[in-house]
Write a protein that holds these residues in place. Structure first.
Motif, PDB file in Angstrom:
ATOM      1  N   ALA A 225      -0.159 -23.090 -27.039  1.00 18.99           N
ATOM      2  CA  ALA A 225       0.976 -24.002 -26.194  1.00 18.99           C
ATOM      3  C   ALA A 225       0.788 -24.221 -25.214  1.00 18.99           C
ATOM      4  O   ALA A 225       0.249 -24.856 -24.399  1.00 18.99           O
ATOM      5  CB  ALA A 225       2.164 -23.558 -26.290  1.00 18.99           C
ATOM      6  N   GLY A 226       0.628 -22.831 -23.926  1.00 18.51           N
ATOM      7  CA  GLY A 226       0.592 -22.913 -22.583  1.00 18.51           C
ATOM      8  C   GLY A 226      -0.786 -23.653 -22.496  1.00 18.51           C
ATOM      9  O   GLY A 226      -1.102 -24.277 -21.422  1.00 18.51           O
ATOM     10  N   LEU A 227      -2.258 -23.357 -23.210  1.00 17.50           N
ATOM     11  CA  LEU A 227      -3.294 -23.689 -22.748  1.00 17.50           C
ATOM     12  C   LEU A 227      -3.341 -25.406 -22.790  1.00 17.50           C
ATOM     13  O   LEU A 227      -3.516 -26.570 -22.349  1.00 17.50           O
ATOM     14  CB  LEU A 227      -4.389 -24.202 -23.771  1.00 17.50           C
ATOM     15  CG  LEU A 227      -4.794 -22.415 -23.390  1.00 17.50           C
ATOM     16  CD1 LEU A 227      -5.667 -22.309 -25.221  1.00 17.50           C
ATOM     17  CD2 LEU A 227      -5.452 -21.875 -22.260  1.00 17.50           C
ATOM     18  N   GLU A 228      -2.288 -26.158 -23.622  1.00 17.51           N
ATOM     19  CA  GLU A 228      -1.420 -27.227 -24.432  1.00 17.51           C
ATOM     20  C   GLU A 228      -0.639 -28.255 -23.017  1.00 17.51           C
ATOM     21  O   GLU A 228      -0.920 -29.744 -22.891  1.00 17.51           O
ATOM     22  CB  GLU A 228      -1.131 -27.335 -25.921  1.00 17.51           C
ATOM     23  CG  GLU A 228      -0.795 -29.031 -25.899  1.00 17.51           C
ATOM     24  CD  GLU A 228      -2.231 -29.973 -26.615  1.00 17.51           C
ATOM     25  OE1 GLU A 228      -2.096 -30.939 -26.474  1.00 17.51           O
ATOM     26  OE2 GLU A 228      -2.930 -29.524 -26.562  1.00 17.51           O
ATOM     27  N   HIS A 229       0.371 -26.841 -22.777  1.00 15.05           N
ATOM     28  CA  HIS A 229       1.328 -27.767 -21.479  1.00 15.05           C
ATOM     29  C   HIS A 229       1.643 -26.013 -20.934  1.00 15.05           C
ATOM     30  O   HIS A 229       2.214 -25.515 -21.346  1.00 15.05           O
ATOM     31  CB  HIS A 229       1.931 -28.268 -22.413  1.00 15.05           C
ATOM     32  CG  HIS A 229       2.237 -29.378 -23.093  1.00 15.05           C
ATOM     33  ND1 HIS A 229       2.086 -30.959 -22.728  1.00 15.05           N
ATOM     34  CD2 HIS A 229       2.257 -30.280 -24.549  1.00 15.05           C
ATOM     35  CE1 HIS A 229       1.766 -32.189 -23.088  1.00 15.05           C
ATOM     36  NE2 HIS A 229       1.758 -30.756 -24.658  1.00 15.05           N
TER      37      HIS A 229
ATOM     38  N   PRO B  28       7.209 -32.402 -26.173  1.00 15.59           N
ATOM     39  CA  PRO B  28       5.923 -33.013 -25.585  1.00 15.59           C
ATOM     40  C   PRO B  28       4.817 -33.167 -26.207  1.00 15.59           C
ATOM     41  O   PRO B  28       4.745 -32.346 -27.650  1.00 15.59           O
ATOM     42  CB  PRO B  28       5.141 -31.846 -24.418  1.00 15.59           C
ATOM     43  CG  PRO B  28       5.748 -30.511 -24.674  1.00 15.59           C
ATOM     44  CD  PRO B  28       6.589 -30.424 -24.996  1.00 15.59           C
ATOM     45  N   ALA B  29       4.512 -34.155 -26.480  1.00 10.29           N
ATOM     46  CA  ALA B  29       3.412 -34.806 -27.210  1.00 10.29           C
ATOM     47  C   ALA B  29       2.188 -34.077 -27.230  1.00 10.29           C
ATOM     48  O   ALA B  29       1.625 -33.242 -26.614  1.00 10.29           O
ATOM     49  CB  ALA B  29       3.223 -36.023 -27.473  1.00 10.29           C
ATOM     50  N   PRO B  30       0.995 -33.951 -28.316  1.00  6.34           N
ATOM     51  CA  PRO B  30      -0.115 -33.228 -27.982  1.00  6.34           C
ATOM     52  C   PRO B  30      -1.111 -33.892 -26.720  1.00  6.34           C
ATOM     53  O   PRO B  30      -0.923 -34.875 -26.868  1.00  6.34           O
ATOM     54  CB  PRO B  30      -0.578 -32.957 -29.291  1.00  6.34           C
ATOM     55  CG  PRO B  30       0.296 -33.673 -30.300  1.00  6.34           C
ATOM     56  CD  PRO B  30       1.855 -34.097 -29.360  1.00  6.34           C
ATOM     57  N   ARG B  31      -1.595 -33.471 -26.071  1.00  3.15           N
ATOM     58  CA  ARG B  31      -2.222 -33.908 -25.536  1.00  3.15           C
ATOM     59  C   ARG B  31      -2.993 -35.195 -26.178  1.00  3.15           C
ATOM     60  O   ARG B  31      -3.712 -34.435 -27.074  1.00  3.15           O
ATOM     61  CB  ARG B  31      -3.243 -33.055 -24.112  1.00  3.15           C
ATOM     62  CG  ARG B  31      -2.272 -32.232 -23.162  1.00  3.15           C
ATOM     63  CD  ARG B  31      -3.059 -31.512 -21.886  1.00  3.15           C
ATOM     64  NE  ARG B  31      -3.776 -30.447 -22.613  1.00  3.15           N
ATOM     65  CZ  ARG B  31      -5.222 -30.356 -22.310  1.00  3.15           C
ATOM     66  NH1 ARG B  31      -5.448 -30.547 -21.202  1.00  3.15           N
ATOM     67  NH2 ARG B  31      -4.926 -29.229 -23.091  1.00  3.15           N
ATOM     68  N   LYS B  32      -3.918 -36.227 -25.888  1.00  2.00           N
ATOM     69  CA  LYS B  32      -5.138 -36.979 -25.955  1.00  2.00           C
ATOM     70  C   LYS B  32      -6.365 -36.351 -25.460  1.00  2.00           C
ATOM     71  O   LYS B  32      -6.860 -36.629 -24.410  1.00  2.00           O
ATOM     72  CB  LYS B  32      -5.234 -38.771 -26.228  1.00  2.00           C
ATOM     73  CG  LYS B  32      -3.729 -38.708 -26.061  1.00  2.00           C
ATOM     74  CD  LYS B  32      -3.670 -39.146 -27.855  1.00  2.00           C
ATOM     75  CE  LYS B  32      -2.243 -39.471 -28.310  1.00  2.00           C
ATOM     76  NZ  LYS B  32      -1.510 -39.350 -29.371  1.00  2.00           N
ATOM     77  N   ARG B  33      -6.901 -35.622 -26.452  1.00  4.57           N
ATOM     78  CA  ARG B  33      -8.744 -35.129 -26.307  1.00  4.57           C
ATOM     79  C   ARG B  33      -9.582 -35.473 -27.960  1.00  4.57           C
ATOM     80  O   ARG B  33      -8.975 -35.341 -28.438  1.00  4.57           O
ATOM     81  CB  ARG B  33      -8.858 -33.777 -26.064  1.00  4.57           C
ATOM     82  CG  ARG B  33      -8.276 -32.662 -26.812  1.00  4.57           C
ATOM     83  CD  ARG B  33      -7.830 -31.774 -26.366  1.00  4.57           C
ATOM     84  NE  ARG B  33      -7.190 -30.511 -27.126  1.00  4.57           N
ATOM     85  CZ  ARG B  33      -6.330 -30.589 -27.355  1.00  4.57           C
ATOM     86  NH1 ARG B  33      -5.368 -31.807 -27.728  1.00  4.57           N
ATOM     87  NH2 ARG B  33      -5.838 -30.028 -28.088  1.00  4.57           N
ATOM     88  N   PRO B  34     -10.391 -35.719 -27.640  1.00  2.00           N
ATOM     89  CA  PRO B  34     -11.508 -35.315 -28.608  1.00  2.00           C
ATOM     90  C   PRO B  34     -11.623 -34.043 -29.762  1.00  2.00           C
ATOM     91  O   PRO B  34     -11.375 -32.458 -28.393  1.00  2.00           O
ATOM     92  CB  PRO B  34     -12.507 -35.897 -28.299  1.00  2.00           C
ATOM     93  CG  PRO B  34     -12.712 -35.528 -27.140  1.00  2.00           C
ATOM     94  CD  PRO B  34     -11.545 -35.381 -26.576  1.00  2.00           C
TER      95      PRO B  34
END
Length: 166
Positions: A67-71, A158-164
């Motif tokens: 979660a910390g890596l995401e946001h 928060p929504a997940p970040r968009k990444r491939p």
């Protein structure tokens, strides 16, 4: 690697001897630009309920590291980013608790009192047969995938970040 394969990888990591936090974090590390080795180092201290103190479940700790890596806040005064991270952490922890009854290692293991030892447990068939850890790792990894795939939304989260995907 698909998300289902990542969930299985997390369980396989545990069954090969890694702690609960390492198992979860390393299964997703490449999605965040980390090597497996870096992920294993970062999460090493969080197994067995944080350093074998039987506090917060290592699988939960691993999920919350993701979660910390995401946001996260990249500026000390960014209260909005901190609040978004805290909302995500609380949502993930609540979901784990809902699915498993607790986020506390000692409770998940059915221990009545604190058992504190720095001695790592030997990984034997008996060890694996008497612990719910593989299920907890699968649960934490599945909750993380549910979040990434948008099935774990809540107000303020928060929504997940968009990444491939890798």
């Amino acid at each position: 690697m698909t998300h289902e394969e990542r969930i299985q990888q997390a369980v396989d990591n545990f069954m090969s001897g890694f702690n609960c936090a390492q198992s979860v974090v390393s299964a997703f590390a490449d999605e965040y630009g980390f090597t497996r080795e870096q992920a294993l180092h970062i999460s090493a201290s969080f197994g067995a309920g944080i350093g074998r103190m039987r506090l917060t479940c290592g699988a939960v700790c691993g999920m919350l590291m993701l979660a910390g890596l995401e946001h996260c806040a990249l500026e000390g005064g960014d209260r909005q980013a901190k609040s978004a991270n805290y909302a995500l952490v609380q949502r993930l922890a609540d979901e784990f608790r809902r699915r498993n009854g607790s986020i506390t290692c000692r409770e998940l293991l059915g221990l009545r009192r604190e058992q504190r030892s720095a001695e790592a447990s030997e990984r034997t068939p008996q060890y694996y047969a008497t612990r719910p850890c593989a299920r907890m790792i699968e649960s934490a990894a599945r909750i993380w995938v549910d979040y990434l795939e948008g099935r774990l939304a809540a107000e303020g989260v928060p929504a997940p970040r968009k990444r491939p995907l890798s």
